[in-house]
Motif scaffolding. Sequence first.
Motif, PDB file in Angstrom:
ATOM      1  N   ALA A  44       0.817  -1.214   0.000  1.00 44.65           N
ATOM      2  CA  ALA A  44       0.000   0.000   0.000  1.00 44.65           C
ATOM      3  C   ALA A  44       0.852   1.265   0.000  1.00 44.65           C
ATOM      4  CB  ALA A  44      -0.940  -0.010   1.202  1.00 44.65           C
ATOM      5  N   ARG A  45       2.090   1.150  -0.357  1.00 46.25           N
ATOM      6  CA  ARG A  45       2.990   2.309  -0.404  1.00 46.25           C
ATOM      7  C   ARG A  45       2.718   3.128  -1.668  1.00 46.25           C
ATOM      8  NH1 ARG A  45       8.615  -0.078   0.177  1.00 46.25           N
ATOM      9  NH2 ARG A  45       7.949  -0.545   2.285  1.00 46.25           N
ATOM     10  N   GLY A  46       2.852   4.432  -1.575  1.00 51.30           N
ATOM     11  CA  GLY A  46       2.742   5.269  -2.768  1.00 51.30           C
ATOM     12  C   GLY A  46       1.314   5.493  -3.222  1.00 51.30           C
ATOM     13  N   THR A  47       1.105   5.472  -4.538  1.00 48.53           N
ATOM     14  CA  THR A  47      -0.205   5.756  -5.116  1.00 48.53           C
ATOM     15  C   THR A  47      -0.663   4.587  -5.976  1.00 48.53           C
ATOM     16  OG1 THR A  47       0.815   6.833  -7.014  1.00 48.53           O
ATOM     17  CG2 THR A  47       0.180   8.250  -5.186  1.00 48.53           C
ATOM     18  N   THR A  48      -1.924   4.633  -6.380  1.00 51.43           N
ATOM     19  CA  THR A  48      -2.500   3.610  -7.237  1.00 51.43           C
ATOM     20  C   THR A  48      -3.473   4.257  -8.215  1.00 51.43           C
ATOM     21  OG1 THR A  48      -3.664   1.492  -7.256  1.00 51.43           O
ATOM     22  CG2 THR A  48      -4.406   3.101  -5.665  1.00 51.43           C
ATOM     23  N   THR A  49      -3.764   3.569  -9.314  1.00 54.05           N
ATOM     24  CA  THR A  49      -4.764   4.071 -10.261  1.00 54.05           C
ATOM     25  C   THR A  49      -6.117   3.488  -9.887  1.00 54.05           C
ATOM     26  OG1 THR A  49      -4.251   2.271 -11.778  1.00 54.05           O
ATOM     27  CG2 THR A  49      -3.131   4.362 -12.144  1.00 54.05           C
ATOM     28  N   LEU A  50      -7.152   4.279 -10.058  1.00 52.20           N
ATOM     29  CA  LEU A  50      -8.494   3.837  -9.709  1.00 52.20           C
ATOM     30  C   LEU A  50      -9.048   2.908 -10.791  1.00 52.20           C
ATOM     31  CD1 LEU A  50     -10.181   7.101  -8.417  1.00 52.20           C
ATOM     32  CD2 LEU A  50      -9.030   5.346  -7.107  1.00 52.20           C
ATOM     33  N   CYS A  51     -10.018   2.079 -10.395  1.00 51.06           N
ATOM     34  CA  CYS A  51     -10.692   1.211 -11.359  1.00 51.06           C
ATOM     35  C   CYS A  51     -11.611   2.070 -12.225  1.00 51.06           C
ATOM     36  CB  CYS A  51     -11.464   0.106 -10.658  1.00 51.06           C
ATOM     37  SG  CYS A  51     -12.872   0.700  -9.713  1.00 51.06           S
ATOM     38  N   ALA A  52     -12.087   1.509 -13.302  1.00 50.30           N
ATOM     39  CA  ALA A  52     -12.864   2.267 -14.284  1.00 50.30           C
ATOM     40  C   ALA A  52     -14.146   2.846 -13.686  1.00 50.30           C
ATOM     41  CB  ALA A  52     -13.201   1.373 -15.475  1.00 50.30           C
ATOM     42  N   ALA A  53     -14.811   2.103 -12.799  1.00 45.92           N
ATOM     43  CA  ALA A  53     -16.068   2.570 -12.207  1.00 45.92           C
ATOM     44  C   ALA A  53     -15.834   3.786 -11.312  1.00 45.92           C
ATOM     45  CB  ALA A  53     -16.713   1.446 -11.407  1.00 45.92           C
ATOM     46  N   ASP A  54     -14.805   3.725 -10.465  1.00 44.11           N
ATOM     47  CA  ASP A  54     -14.495   4.850  -9.590  1.00 44.11           C
ATOM     48  C   ASP A  54     -13.958   6.034 -10.394  1.00 44.11           C
ATOM     49  OD1 ASP A  54     -15.252   3.436  -7.358  1.00 44.11           O
ATOM     50  OD2 ASP A  54     -13.241   2.708  -6.937  1.00 44.11           O
ATOM     51  N   GLU A  55     -13.227   5.721 -11.453  1.00 47.49           N
ATOM     52  CA  GLU A  55     -12.655   6.753 -12.314  1.00 47.49           C
ATOM     53  C   GLU A  55     -13.757   7.610 -12.940  1.00 47.49           C
ATOM     54  OE1 GLU A  55     -10.265   6.189 -16.281  1.00 47.49           O
ATOM     55  OE2 GLU A  55      -9.167   5.343 -14.590  1.00 47.49           O
ATOM     56  N   ALA A  56     -14.836   6.980 -13.371  1.00 48.84           N
ATOM     57  CA  ALA A  56     -15.942   7.705 -13.993  1.00 48.84           C
ATOM     58  C   ALA A  56     -16.596   8.657 -13.005  1.00 48.84           C
ATOM     59  CB  ALA A  56     -16.971   6.710 -14.525  1.00 48.84           C
ATOM     60  N   ILE A  57     -16.694   8.251 -11.736  1.00 48.61           N
ATOM     61  CA  ILE A  57     -17.290   9.107 -10.711  1.00 48.61           C
ATOM     62  C   ILE A  57     -16.404  10.312 -10.451  1.00 48.61           C
ATOM     63  CG2 ILE A  57     -17.940   9.204  -8.277  1.00 48.61           C
ATOM     64  CD1 ILE A  57     -18.608   6.171  -8.551  1.00 48.61           C
ATOM     65  N   VAL A  58     -15.095  10.078 -10.299  1.00 51.43           N
ATOM     66  CA  VAL A  58     -14.167  11.159  -9.978  1.00 51.43           C
ATOM     67  C   VAL A  58     -14.066  12.152 -11.129  1.00 51.43           C
ATOM     68  CG1 VAL A  58     -11.754  11.677  -9.458  1.00 51.43           C
ATOM     69  CG2 VAL A  58     -12.878   9.781  -8.325  1.00 51.43           C
ATOM     70  N   LYS A  59     -14.145  11.688 -12.353  1.00 48.91           N
ATOM     71  CA  LYS A  59     -14.040  12.586 -13.503  1.00 48.91           C
ATOM     72  C   LYS A  59     -15.209  13.562 -13.580  1.00 48.91           C
ATOM     73  CE  LYS A  59     -11.024  10.057 -16.558  1.00 48.91           C
ATOM     74  NZ  LYS A  59     -10.878   9.320 -17.819  1.00 48.91           N
ATOM     75  N   THR A  60     -16.347  13.192 -13.033  1.00 48.07           N
ATOM     76  CA  THR A  60     -17.481  14.137 -12.999  1.00 48.07           C
ATOM     77  C   THR A  60     -17.214  15.257 -12.008  1.00 48.07           C
ATOM     78  OG1 THR A  60     -18.689  12.888 -11.307  1.00 48.07           O
ATOM     79  CG2 THR A  60     -19.123  12.342 -13.618  1.00 48.07           C
ATOM     80  N   TYR A  61     -16.363  15.008 -11.001  1.00 49.45           N
ATOM     81  CA  TYR A  61     -16.034  16.027 -10.008  1.00 49.45           C
ATOM     82  C   TYR A  61     -15.036  17.043 -10.561  1.00 49.45           C
ATOM     83  CZ  TYR A  61     -17.971  12.701  -6.620  1.00 49.45           C
ATOM     84  OH  TYR A  61     -18.769  11.845  -5.936  1.00 49.45           O
ATOM     85  N   MET A  62     -14.266  16.653 -11.578  1.00 54.59           N
ATOM     86  CA  MET A  62     -13.244  17.535 -12.151  1.00 54.59           C
ATOM     87  C   MET A  62     -13.506  17.709 -13.639  1.00 54.59           C
ATOM     88  SD  MET A  62      -9.858  16.334 -10.082  1.00 54.59           S
ATOM     89  CE  MET A  62      -9.698  14.745 -10.828  1.00 54.59           C
ATOM     90  N   PRO A  63     -14.447  18.559 -14.026  1.00 55.93           N
ATOM     91  CA  PRO A  63     -14.850  18.635 -15.421  1.00 55.93           C
ATOM     92  C   PRO A  63     -13.793  19.164 -16.377  1.00 55.93           C
ATOM     93  CG  PRO A  63     -15.904  20.362 -14.133  1.00 55.93           C
ATOM     94  CD  PRO A  63     -15.212  19.460 -13.163  1.00 55.93           C
ATOM     95  N   TYR A  64     -12.820  19.943 -15.875  1.00 56.26           N
ATOM     96  CA  TYR A  64     -11.831  20.540 -16.771  1.00 56.26           C
ATOM     97  C   TYR A  64     -10.528  19.775 -16.823  1.00 56.26           C
ATOM     98  CZ  TYR A  64     -15.105  24.348 -16.979  1.00 56.26           C
ATOM     99  OH  TYR A  64     -16.233  25.092 -17.168  1.00 56.26           O
ATOM    100  N   HIS A  65     -10.463  18.601 -16.202  1.00 52.31           N
ATOM    101  CA  HIS A  65      -9.252  17.786 -16.210  1.00 52.31           C
ATOM    102  C   HIS A  65      -9.383  16.591 -17.130  1.00 52.31           C
ATOM    103  CE1 HIS A  65      -8.473  20.147 -12.600  1.00 52.31           C
ATOM    104  NE2 HIS A  65      -7.219  19.901 -12.828  1.00 52.31           N
ATOM    105  N   ARG A  66     -10.231  16.681 -18.152  1.00 52.15           N
ATOM    106  CA  ARG A  66     -10.416  15.537 -19.049  1.00 52.15           C
ATOM    107  C   ARG A  66      -9.460  15.579 -20.198  1.00 52.15           C
ATOM    108  NH1 ARG A  66     -16.985  14.964 -19.007  1.00 52.15           N
ATOM    109  NH2 ARG A  66     -17.087  14.640 -16.801  1.00 52.15           N
TER     110      ARG A  66
END
Length: 66
Positions: A44-66
Amino acid sequence: MPKMKTKSSAKKRFKVTATGRIVAAQAGKRHGMIKRTKKFIRNARGTTTLCAADEAIVKTYMPYHR
């Protein structure tokens, strides 16, 4: 038309990679490390990439980072 707002909590917690994936910190490392296994703490050290389902949710929170 007004600008869309970015969620402040999301911009503090997530980063978008060059390929468009979402990077986040590993979960479960705030407290209670004594009961965790050494393997869990190491993996659990460092960072990880989110799964596709969680990624879709987070992308709605940041509309200009697409």
